[in-house]
Design an enzyme around this catalytic site. Sequence first.
Site, PDB file in Angstrom:
ATOM      1  N   LYS A 282      10.741 -13.475   6.728  1.00  0.00           N
ATOM      2  CA  LYS A 282       9.283 -13.472   6.798  1.00  0.00           C
ATOM      3  C   LYS A 282       8.779 -14.900   6.943  1.00  0.00           C
ATOM      4  CE  LYS A 282       6.880  -9.540   4.910  1.00  0.00           C
ATOM      5  NZ  LYS A 282       5.856  -9.107   3.947  1.00  0.00           N
ATOM      6  N   GLU A 368       4.789   6.073  -4.001  1.00  0.00           N
ATOM      7  CA  GLU A 368       3.596   6.492  -4.733  1.00  0.00           C
ATOM      8  C   GLU A 368       3.816   7.795  -5.496  1.00  0.00           C
ATOM      9  OE1 GLU A 368       2.349   3.945  -1.263  1.00  0.00           O
ATOM     10  OE2 GLU A 368       3.645   5.701  -1.493  1.00  0.00           O
ATOM     11  N   ARG A 396      -1.034   9.790  -1.254  1.00  0.00           N
ATOM     12  CA  ARG A 396       0.383  10.116  -1.075  1.00  0.00           C
ATOM     13  C   ARG A 396       0.996  10.695  -2.351  1.00  0.00           C
ATOM     14  NH1 ARG A 396       3.419   5.536   2.205  1.00  0.00           N
ATOM     15  NH2 ARG A 396       3.837   7.189   3.687  1.00  0.00           N
TER      16      ARG A 396
END
Length: 631
Positions: A282, A368, A396
């Site tokens: 990243k 979730e 979710r």
Amino acid sequence: MPTTPYPLLQTVNNPADLRRLPRTELKALATELRSFVIDSVAQTGGHLSSNLGTVELTIALHRVFNTPHDRLVWDVGHQTYPHKILTGRRDRMSTLRQLGGLSGFPQRAESEYDTFGTAHSSTSISAALGMALAARSKGEDRHAVAIIGDGAMTAGMAFEALNNAGVEDCKLLVVLNDNDMSISPPVGALNRYLAQLMSGQFYAKAKNVGKNVLKNAPPLLELAKRLEQQAKGMVVPATLFEKFGFNYIGPIDGHDLDSLIPTLENIKSLPGPQFLHVVTKKGQGYKQAEADPIAYHGPGKFDPSVGLVKPATPPKPTFTQVFGDWLCDMAAQDQRLVGITPAMREGSGMVEFHRRFPERYYDVGIAEQHAVTFAAGLACEGLKPVVAIYSTFLQRGYDQMIHDVALQNLPVVFALDRAGLVGADGATHAGAYDIPFIRCIPNMALACPADERECRQLLSTAFAQNQPVAVRYPRGAGAGIAPLQSLDPLPFGKGEIRRQCSHTATDNGPRIAILAFGTLLYPALQAAQALDATVVNMRWAKPLDIELLLQVAAEHDLLVTLEEGAVAGGAGSAVLEALAAAKVQRPVLQLGLPDVFIEHGDPAKLLALQGLDAQGIEQAVRMHFQLPHHP
């Protein structure tokens, strides 16, 4: 838009142009593309670290696969700026995440190269498998490629899709973009397993040492080669994915085009589902983002030569910060409190809680459903879980909220950040539906604080209950009402009158009452000045303050409900239901978000376009009830 010349990038207006470039020019193209991403995001704000990590991978995928005929399905979606730039949208990057401009995520209506709209994680393998099997069913020769990363492999949905795909004979490639990062630092046993060979060097070195030792003993060398595939499973994640029925390749360097392109070309000719493990970094190529990929995950505008700087004047505390402070203060007071986040430590304001109470902090990864049921399990044993979750992500875990929390009436607090419109992230992240989907569940309660002070107080109220309670609050700062230092709660299920209409019905037109749920209380107060209306701060969408509602209905001729959430089934609907149950008839105007998906843009402008600013509220009331407009 960036003014620096990009001579090579400017010749690439679509992937076909990219495929015509000599292979020797691709590294230079990657350099220009990375610089363009940095310059572009610096001017508009947006996601940066994740996009810098996918530059070479994006080039290689569009180079090898015949897009858009071959389908690329990106997971999460905030890693697709290089993809947008290479697919004909370079000149529109200056409009990114702005009203009427490019979305920050893939969007089917925006480009034929965006084969699947996304912004929530872990959907790519399911969607790509559907496309691959559709091609097989239709007799079409095409590949479907799912690019999954940023922690998305920690979600159960990804493994459900792998389980399904592994038994199908189709042209499906799953690319694991392994950057050892989601938005927050990675967590969980699976991440540790995948991270064993982040660079692949351990496996390569182990294999080479063995070959060097055995090269003078051919029979042993041959035996070692035969055992290599089994031994490989001891040190790389090959075994895991091959057990799902995939042919595993990797890990390879995701920034090395000389490795990526030949590998992808070879994979194209292999039968059955393939799994390519690439390792990326990243923030690659921008030192500030490499050093702090979290800070550069979604920066605002900045000077690339300087990087992010702290503003001279500290901004107003956000609702997220108010929650984070409350969480730490309540945890210090009550040892039963535990905090849970599905991979959103920074976004949900839990960094300080993690630092101060590490043994009571749980980041469950992008999961979730698990987060909600995990909280239920903790509550069964006498703890007091606080689930910090965006409104859009709680969707979710809806089944778990109903069956595992509410049905058992467990005291779980849901801190719903990003309720209402969210601005630049658009429809995928908008918290428009939590009032309708929560208020219909038995045992659930839902608080709607009007400002920062009420947010802290209502969180305390929620925590004090012996039932599940959600507290919804918007992104960013509110009216600027400083929270009190105490942890004193507000009364459960009770609202208040904040402004009283000054005239009688015979004096100057009908008496109007605006019933505000949440932060729209403040534009309601402004509109009420012009309308001379009563304003009620309802505070709770469930339970409604029925006593206050009936009192207001008895004293006023016209009622207006106001909420930054879906009108369909929302708080206004609750008011109508309560009035009907009490056999009270009053004209009611429901104001809120309409039955459409609202795209990205400046939050204040989006609210104004929906008529939810002070001027819009006043105009809507006058038009609906045919009231005169006063100069």
